[in-house]
Design a protein around this motif. Structure first.
Motif, mmCIF file in Angstrom:
data_model
loop_
_atom_site.group_PDB
_atom_site.id
_atom_site.type_symbol
_atom_site.label_atom_id
_atom_site.label_comp_id
_atom_site.label_asym_id
_atom_site.label_seq_id
_atom_site.Cartn_x
_atom_site.Cartn_y
_atom_site.Cartn_z
ATOM 1 N N GLU A 81 0.149 16.699 23.827
ATOM 2 C CA GLU A 81 0.058 17.118 25.234
ATOM 3 C C GLU A 81 0.683 18.514 25.398
ATOM 4 O OE1 GLU A 81 2.169 15.983 29.460
ATOM 5 O OE2 GLU A 81 2.244 14.496 27.860
ATOM 6 N N PHE A 82 1.839 18.708 24.727
ATOM 7 C CA PHE A 82 2.585 19.958 24.864
ATOM 8 C C PHE A 82 1.828 21.134 24.238
ATOM 9 C CE2 PHE A 82 6.050 22.811 23.398
ATOM 10 C CZ PHE A 82 6.563 23.149 24.642
ATOM 11 N N SER A 83 1.333 20.958 22.994
ATOM 12 C CA SER A 83 0.654 22.098 22.358
ATOM 13 C C SER A 83 -0.702 22.362 23.017
ATOM 14 C CB SER A 83 0.525 21.923 20.848
ATOM 15 O OG SER A 83 -0.014 20.680 20.536
ATOM 16 N N ALA A 84 -1.344 21.312 23.530
ATOM 17 C CA ALA A 84 -2.602 21.538 24.257
ATOM 18 C C ALA A 84 -2.342 22.378 25.500
ATOM 19 C CB ALA A 84 -3.235 20.201 24.631
ATOM 20 N N ALA A 85 -1.226 22.114 26.174
ATOM 21 C CA ALA A 85 -0.886 22.890 27.372
ATOM 22 C C ALA A 85 -0.650 24.355 27.014
ATOM 23 C CB ALA A 85 0.350 22.296 28.039
ATOM 24 N N ILE A 86 0.022 24.606 25.880
ATOM 25 C CA ILE A 86 0.262 25.999 25.464
ATOM 26 C C ILE A 86 -1.065 26.669 25.084
ATOM 27 C CG2 ILE A 86 1.446 27.519 23.829
ATOM 28 C CD1 ILE A 86 3.766 25.733 23.778
ATOM 29 N N ASP A 87 -1.931 25.929 24.397
ATOM 30 C CA ASP A 87 -3.228 26.496 24.013
ATOM 31 C C ASP A 87 -4.025 26.952 25.236
ATOM 32 O OD1 ASP A 87 -2.801 26.171 21.329
ATOM 33 O OD2 ASP A 87 -3.843 24.255 21.188
ATOM 34 N N ARG A 88 -3.942 26.185 26.304
ATOM 35 C CA ARG A 88 -4.719 26.486 27.514
ATOM 36 C C ARG A 88 -4.080 27.574 28.370
ATOM 37 N NH1 ARG A 88 -4.955 20.819 28.251
ATOM 38 N NH2 ARG A 88 -3.149 20.924 29.604
ATOM 39 N N ALA A 89 -2.775 27.804 28.181
ATOM 40 C CA ALA A 89 -2.011 28.564 29.173
ATOM 41 C C ALA A 89 -2.337 30.051 29.180
ATOM 42 C CB ALA A 89 -0.521 28.375 28.911
#
Ligand code: NAD
Ligand code: ZN
Length: 258
Positions: A81-89
């Motif tokens: 969840e955390f790395s997906a959020a960074i990827d999208r940010a």
């Protein structure tokens, strides 16, 4: 619309910036909260919700760098969840306002605890990433950094093109020493600062939290921007209690007025 109390603290902060010749900032996860990246601590933080992770990342890497890289590559495909959020940010208004403070000549340097690369994307040039950068790899022997997409992952672990040393992700793992070049730069900046701005950090991770304290001991005023109280609040000269994406741009606006 700003409320009157917030407006007053912003004006106090702007006055300190006008008097400063070498302002330095420490930023944390709260700066990127409004880019959709969860913080660790504070309301809604990943650790607040799920508890703290185990602290053996560095040991695991040292024991078996190949296994670590394999896992990391698989993980990147699946994604937490955390790395997906960074990827999208993408950068938010606070990141752009921090870059603008630098371009206006009001902010000399940023020490960031964030690993998300967003301050660089927003245009800040003088940034020390004390916990590394998720988009980079670092040689464990000579310290050289590479953009992740530029390294050859055909054989794992990847090796440094300069010295042959083993590469790891640049993000500083639990238990891993902070890279010496980054740490030295932070001390240099903390020592030079005549004003210290602390944005979006709970200020409990050391040595990062030490830099504003060092500057404060040498007489530099401290400005805190954070919607919640932190370990530094008692020492702050000006406290701006609001989200970074609102308050940092508001500070820039005030400083644009001659
Ligand atoms: P932290 O999670 O300990 O604290 C976050 C702080 O941000 C809290 O004090 C919270 O009140 C504040 N905050 C929340 N929303 C905010 C907003 N909109 N504006 C301003 N402040 C806001 O984070 P930390 O102090 O940076 O330290 C934790 C470590 O976590 C760092 O070492 C960092 O490497 C890592 N981390 C990085 C990211 C990222 O790169 N974006 C995200 C989470 C954690
Ligand atoms: Zn090397």
């Amino acid at each position: 619309m700003m409320d009157a109390a917030l407006d007053k603290t912003l004006r106090d902060a702007a006055a300190l910036f006008r008097r400063s010749r070498y302002a330095v900032a420490l930023t944390g996860a709260g700066l990127s909260a409004e880019s959709g990246i969860p913080t660790y601590r504070g309301t809604g933080g990943v650790w607040t919700r799920f508890g703290e992770p185990t602290i053996d990342g560095w040991d695991l890497f040292c024991q078996d760098p190949e296994a670590w890289w394999k896992l990391s590559i698989e993980h990147r495909v699946g994604g937490s969840e955390f790395s997906a959020a960074i990827d999208r940010a993408v950068p938010n208004a606070a990141h752009y306002a921090m870059a603008e403070l630098e371009q206006m000549g009001r902010l000399a340097h940023v020490i960031t605890q964030n690993i998300d690369n967003l301050q660089n994307v927003a245009g800040s040039r003088h940034v020390t990433e004390i916990h590394g950068n998720r988009a980079k790899a670092r040689c464990m022997s000579c310290g050289l950094r590479y953009r992740l997409e530029s390294i050859d992952l055909a054989t794992l672990p990847p090796h440094c093109a300069e010295c042959g040393g083993v590469l790891k992700n640049d993000v500083v793992m639990f238990g891993e020493p902070i890279p010496a070049d980054a740490l030295e730069e932070c001390y240099r900046q903390a020592f030079r600062a005549d004003l210290f701005l602390v944005v979006g950090t709970s200020a409990v991770v050391y040595p990062a939290a030490e830099f504003p304290l060092m500057a404060k001991r040498r007489g530099a005023p401290l400005i805190e921007i954070n919607p919640e109280e932190t370990a530094l609040s008692d020492l702050a000269d000006v406290i701006i209690r609001g989200p970074a994406a609102v308050t940092v741009p508001a500070l820039v606006e005030l400083l644009l007025i001659p």
